[in-house]
Write an enzyme that holds these catalytic residues in place. Sequence first.
Site, mmCIF file in Angstrom:
data_model
loop_
_atom_site.group_PDB
_atom_site.id
_atom_site.type_symbol
_atom_site.label_atom_id
_atom_site.label_comp_id
_atom_site.label_asym_id
_atom_site.label_seq_id
_atom_site.Cartn_x
_atom_site.Cartn_y
_atom_site.Cartn_z
ATOM 1 C CD GLU A 3 -72.126 -11.558 -7.354
ATOM 2 O OE1 GLU A 3 -72.353 -12.377 -8.284
ATOM 3 O OE2 GLU A 3 -71.435 -11.844 -6.360
ATOM 4 C CG ASP A 61 -62.352 -22.671 -7.967
ATOM 5 O OD1 ASP A 61 -63.198 -23.155 -8.734
ATOM 6 O OD2 ASP A 61 -62.590 -21.720 -7.203
ATOM 7 C CE LYS A 99 -63.080 -18.705 -10.425
ATOM 8 N NZ LYS A 99 -63.225 -19.672 -9.306
ATOM 9 C CB ILE A 111 -66.273 -16.048 -2.677
ATOM 10 C CG1 ILE A 111 -65.587 -17.072 -1.770
ATOM 11 C CG2 ILE A 111 -65.388 -15.653 -3.848
ATOM 12 C CD1 ILE A 111 -66.421 -17.501 -0.572
#
Length: 757
Positions: A95, A342, A369, A588
Amino acid sequence: MTSGLLTPIKVTKKRLLSCAAALAFSAAVPVAFAQEDTGTAITSSDNGGHPGDWLSYGRSYSEQRYSPLDQINTENVGKLKLAWHYDLDTNRGQEGTPLIVNGVMYATTNWSKMKALDAATGKLLWSYDPKVPGNIADRGCCDTVSRGAAYWNGKVYFGTFDGRLIALDAKTGKLVWSVYTIPKEAQLGHQRSYTVDGAPRIAKGKVLIGNGGAEFGARGFVSAFDAETGKLDWRFFTVPNPENKPDGAASDDILMSKAYPTWGKNGAWKQQGGGGTVWDSLVYDPVTDLVYLGVGNGSPWNYKFRSEGKGDNLFLGSIVAINPDTGKYVWHFQETPMDEWDYTSVQQIMTLDMPVNGEMRHVIVHAPKNGFFYIIDAKTGKFITGKPYTYENWANGLDPVTGRPNYVPDALWTLTGKPWLGIPGELGGHNFAAMAYSPKTKLVYIPAQQIPLLYDGQKGGFKAYHDAWNLGLDMNKIGLFDDNDPEHVAAKKDFLKVLKGWTVAWDPEKMAPAFTINHKGPWNGGLLATAGNVIFQGLANGEFHAYDATNGNDLYSFPAQSAIIAPPVTYTANGKQYVAVEVGWGGIYPFLYGGVARTSGWTVNHSRVIAFSLDGKDSLPPKNELGFTPVKPVPTYDEARQKDGYFMYQTFCSACHGDNAISGGVLPDLRWSGAPRGRESFYKLVGRGALTAYGMDRFDTSMTPEQIEDIRNFIVKRANESYDDEVKARENSTGVPNDQFLNVPQSTADVPTADHP
């Protein structure tokens, strides 16, 4: 190297010799480093200075990821060729954003390793391995990745997955200092499951570093260390001390007076830490002389368990501005009060100057998000405007004055006590993949995605497990059932119908998309914008693309052999422009979602750095496309045990090896592993840690031998019921699985809009 806590390791000749195996070596860097103060150089990058370098994570302090280079442009980008490649020693997720300083590339890779490469040729100049212990891997939610480094006055700085901050001599790769960033004396929750995978930033001679760990149990904070000595300058906690006592930190006053009253007097936050980790975005703004922190989710996620369903829980889901000299609080803007989804705010924080109601304003633009694109005043934190950049079903817009979300009642699932299908899910409409801005087109390019999640509370109340995610969710419902039950097959079809990935070119003045670029699936790489009117992006299907920044037309594509989730960079070496990116599938999404992640494109990891130029003459070696191939499983398992094993697997194993024991292509697919074929071999692996050095920790302190045996039975059961489908998927001329997830085709529907999924 982690002893002494906040006291930096003193580097002596004896220590250097004793650590020789772990230290960098080889030839001197064949270029001269600039003597200019690095802060001045980075500041000038927004105004055309140092066009051939990439001096900071987002290139400049504004983090716009825009380069003034235009040798490569819309007219000739179709002629790009591979200039060089450098194979990495770990085939896991990559990343990182490489830095380029005077012809040298500094690339951080998985397991927190640092490589210095000749930016013109890819030749290794030196390498540094901090020797992160393998058993640390299970402290992190999302792979042992590293997103990058910082450069300052002849030194490079990077964090390690086990919590260290390291400074190296940029020319030789030798250790200057190392400090452990997690204070033993602080109240951080019972789990204390901290990792560092974000890129440090440097503000006025201070190295800023955050951490992750809220999925397990953590209390977030950011630390500032002197860039020359490694001495701690200040620390800012993002959520209150559970006893509302001072921590001896810069955050004491604001937490005790303003944040603590927004939390329930009881609740799991007092044991778990409360969350709020700053695992990615840290930005210094020289225009306002402020540092902006992007603050993460709660620990646990479940709002009712965490805080009794009370209060906004400051500073979760917030941008917090602090003084870089003292670490003292200046202002905050909370994007997601009462977070139970989240919906972190750690996604890339970017600053730019733009007209607002006819007046030029210096603003923060942010696409976290939760699916909304925010514009806030960079000096005051005052909300200016916000609109959805994707479909979302948790809020009916934002209050036009305060920016507070107008919640959809059913979305408050911890308060209703009813399951709720959220869009975006916990992976967000935008995650860590960096966005970019072009001052030429005045568009922000966002790597957007849609991955839903069924939110439902943990049965029987909150219970924390050592070495496992502690979300307060029913882990049996976090994924998809994988059998031939008609209801489950229908659920998979519905899920895949809304599973999407795309790039949205967002106009921040009109607060609307200018155009979108559809991708095969979600979890694609970050963006780079250039003065050549080109945007570059790697994709989850293993392709590297160049698009016209004005309309999204695809101008160039290169088969990189593996998925790309990192953002590209561009630079010059010997007067020639290059574009480079790290390659490697991870994070993830393939870890947890397993087989679902295959819908973005089948990929087998060949982790490397690749660089392009207009006259490149390199080529990649042949690739392995097969990945983990099915092996006929043992035919017998205990039906009762496998049912218990399903819960234990989902709790302890799914976050790395995939929902329902289907690997996403990074870590081994346990269905085809030899270990589950026998009870003793499986216990040696899982219980006693036979592969600890490789990242597979031992779990004999977390589970009993009988529980581990239950998991083995579940894996054998899954191998038996999926073997035929997996073999059938490979019955073609290549032996590569066809474009299906257990015979459920991926949707080809259009990307979502603000009012339609």
